[in-house]
Design an enzyme around this catalytic site. Structure first.
Site, PDB file in Angstrom:
ATOM      1  N   SER A 195       3.960   4.903 -14.501  1.00 25.64           N
ATOM      2  CA  SER A 195       3.525   3.523 -14.731  1.00 25.64           C
ATOM      3  C   SER A 195       4.101   2.980 -16.029  1.00 25.64           C
ATOM      4  O   SER A 195       4.392   1.787 -16.145  1.00 25.64           O
ATOM      5  CB  SER A 195       1.986   3.455 -14.767  1.00 25.64           C
ATOM      6  N   TRP A 221      10.953  11.546  -8.156  1.00 30.13           N
ATOM      7  CA  TRP A 221      10.345  10.738  -7.097  1.00 30.13           C
ATOM      8  C   TRP A 221      11.283   9.625  -6.619  1.00 30.13           C
ATOM      9  O   TRP A 221      10.859   8.504  -6.383  1.00 30.13           O
ATOM     10  CB  TRP A 221       9.031  10.100  -7.560  1.00 30.13           C
ATOM     11  N   TRP A 402     -12.169   6.461  15.920  1.00 27.06           N
ATOM     12  CA  TRP A 402     -12.271   5.822  17.232  1.00 27.06           C
ATOM     13  C   TRP A 402     -11.644   6.682  18.331  1.00 27.06           C
ATOM     14  O   TRP A 402     -12.128   6.706  19.463  1.00 27.06           O
ATOM     15  CB  TRP A 402     -11.585   4.457  17.212  1.00 27.06           C
ATOM     16  N   GLU A 428       5.635   1.812  -6.435  1.00 25.08           N
ATOM     17  CA  GLU A 428       5.973   0.439  -6.848  1.00 25.08           C
ATOM     18  C   GLU A 428       4.799  -0.253  -7.544  1.00 25.08           C
ATOM     19  O   GLU A 428       4.562  -1.448  -7.368  1.00 25.08           O
ATOM     20  CB  GLU A 428       6.487  -0.376  -5.660  1.00 25.08           C
TER      21      GLU A 428
END
Length: 447
Positions: A195, A221, A402, A428
């Site tokens: 960050s 990354w 579900w 991002e």
């Protein structure tokens, strides 16, 4: 492949245009060369009787609801939907298990014109708009988000950065390649700078005569690293200036001194390569600097603001993909003599999530239209990335419930969507960074 790329959008044009397109694609398909000079998107845009420009001149994109699209944009959706269902869907599970993208999928993206969405036609691109690029990301994400992230990074980050800030020489060198056959990678993050991106340690030291730079450092990354033919790299050309020394470079992936490590063994998006990349005395010509020396941090911030809208598109696509799997099953599966979808408790659940998906979609295309209109969009970009990632997680989790026991297996693709969506709150710009950005801009509006 070429015929199938075109087939999905031919319904958007008239019969005479279909025939013309069929003849053109027939000639291309029978040609001896495997490459094409005109992508389906470019051809069908020419055949369409209503262009993006004509709609813009009538303020159509501003006056219409944000989820109403131009004929060109609808053609993009149709193209992506058919290509993804016919070419991509049959091998999604195999690529996920193999942990890599198939070459024919990457080639198909280029052949369909989906890797040069906003690149001008003069450079071999499709000449479409930002909304169309996000639409492509959304539709492909409904089938495989691993492929969609390649399309997103390539279009919204690298291609646009070169278009916005690249010199004429750099555009001439890279835009035709980016539109036709060269995958790009966005090399920013490092082990110690996530960050806090501009605390990077990678350096780009200029030669005495400023004619070249030597790049040293390691990135982590890095998406698309294994497939990349070029890296949009951020490195510090003057560490003494801190973040104001950060500079952007277009670095040929074949340059001596570049080592791409093994892909990370990730939870989701497993077919998308995410690798460490090391640069050791990589010599880069001064002409490969993107924009101005020392302004890389500004370019990075600006382009990531756009990229966040693309991630929002991916997350909306994932949420819709979950519904694509779960709802038909609930309508067919019966318990106690009643379709699962007909129980009131179930109706309330999927109606609620359908509403949230629609809200995320409206936020997504509102951010797109703001960006295209040249209006402030940073807050809306952060909002859609934040909210769409939350909705995708919720829908992915609920869809498995579900589906019951089969949803917990790999017999259906729901579990893959569940794994794939999690990174939406991380890359991002984490969700906390988005909240911080939104709050900062809210306070600025009241100042």
């Amino acid at each position: 492949m070429i015929g199938r790329c075109a087939g999905g959008v031919l319904s958007a044009v008239g019969r005479a245009d279909k025939i013309a397109a069929g003849k053109i694609f027939g000639r291309i398909s029978n040609a001896t060369t495997p490459r094409i000079s005109t992508s389906p998107l470019r051809l069908l845009r020419q055949l369409s009787t209503v262009s993006i420009e004509s709609d813009d001149s009538n303020d159509h994109s501003i006056k219409s609801p944000v989820t109403t699209f131009t004929p060109d944009e609808e053609m993009v959706r149709d193209l992506c939907k058919q290509w993804a269902n016919e070419e991509l869907r049959p091998i999604v599970r195999e690529m996920d298990e193999e942990g890599k993208l198939r070459n024919e999928i990457i080639r198909g993206l280029f052949d369909c014109g989906l890797m040069g969405m906003e690149i001008p036609e003069d450079y071999g691109g499709s000449g479409m708009n930002f909304t169309s690029a996000c639409m492509a990301v959304e539709e492909i994400s409904r089938v495989d988000p691993s492929v969609a992230i390649l399309v997103d990074i390539h279009n919204t980050l690298t291609n646009n950065a070169v278009r916005f800030w690249g010199s004429a020489e750099l555009q001439k060198k890279w835009l035709p390649k980016l539109a036709s056959d060269t995958v790009s990678s966005f090399a920013l993050s490092e082990a110690g700078s996530g960050s806090d991106a501009f605390s990077m340690k990678t350096t780009a030291i200029p030669s005495d005569d400023k004619s070249y730079y030597l790049i040293n450092g390691s990135k982590l990354w890095i998406s698309n690293a294994k497939e990349a033919g070029v890296f949009l790299l951020f490195a510090n050309a003057d560490p003494a200036k801190g973040y104001k020394g950060v500079t952007a470079f277009m670095v040929d992936a074949q340059s001596e001194g570049i080592t791409v490590g093994n892909p990370e063994n990730k939870l989701g998006l497993r077919a998308s390569s995410t690798c460490p990349v090391t640069f050791e005395d990589v010599k880069v010509d001064a002409s490969d600097v993107l924009g101005d020396v020392g302004l890389g941090y500004k370019y990075c911030i600006n382009i990531l603001n756009e990229g966040r809208i693309g991630i929002g598109a991916q997350q909306v696509g994932i949420a819709k993909g979950c519904m694509d799997v779960a709802l038909p099953y609930m309508l067919e599966r019966k318990q106690f003599g009643t379709a699962i979808a007909d129980f009131q408790g179930m109706e309330h659940q999927y109606a609620q999530l359908a509403t949230e998906i629609h809200a995320a979609e409206v936020m997504l295309y509102n951010a797109c239209r703001l960006k295209e209109a040249g209006l402030p969009f940073i807050k809306e970009a952060s909002m859609v990335k934040l909210y769409a990632s939350q909705v995708a997680e919720k829908v992915a989790s609920k869809s498995i419930e579900w589906l019951g026991g089969i949803g917990f297996t790999k017999d259906l693709i729901a579990e893959k969507f569940y794994r794939d969506c999690k990174v939406g709150s991380i890359y991002e710009g984490t969700s906390n960074i988005q909240l911080q950005t939104i709050a900062k801009l809210m306070k600025a509006e009241l100042a």
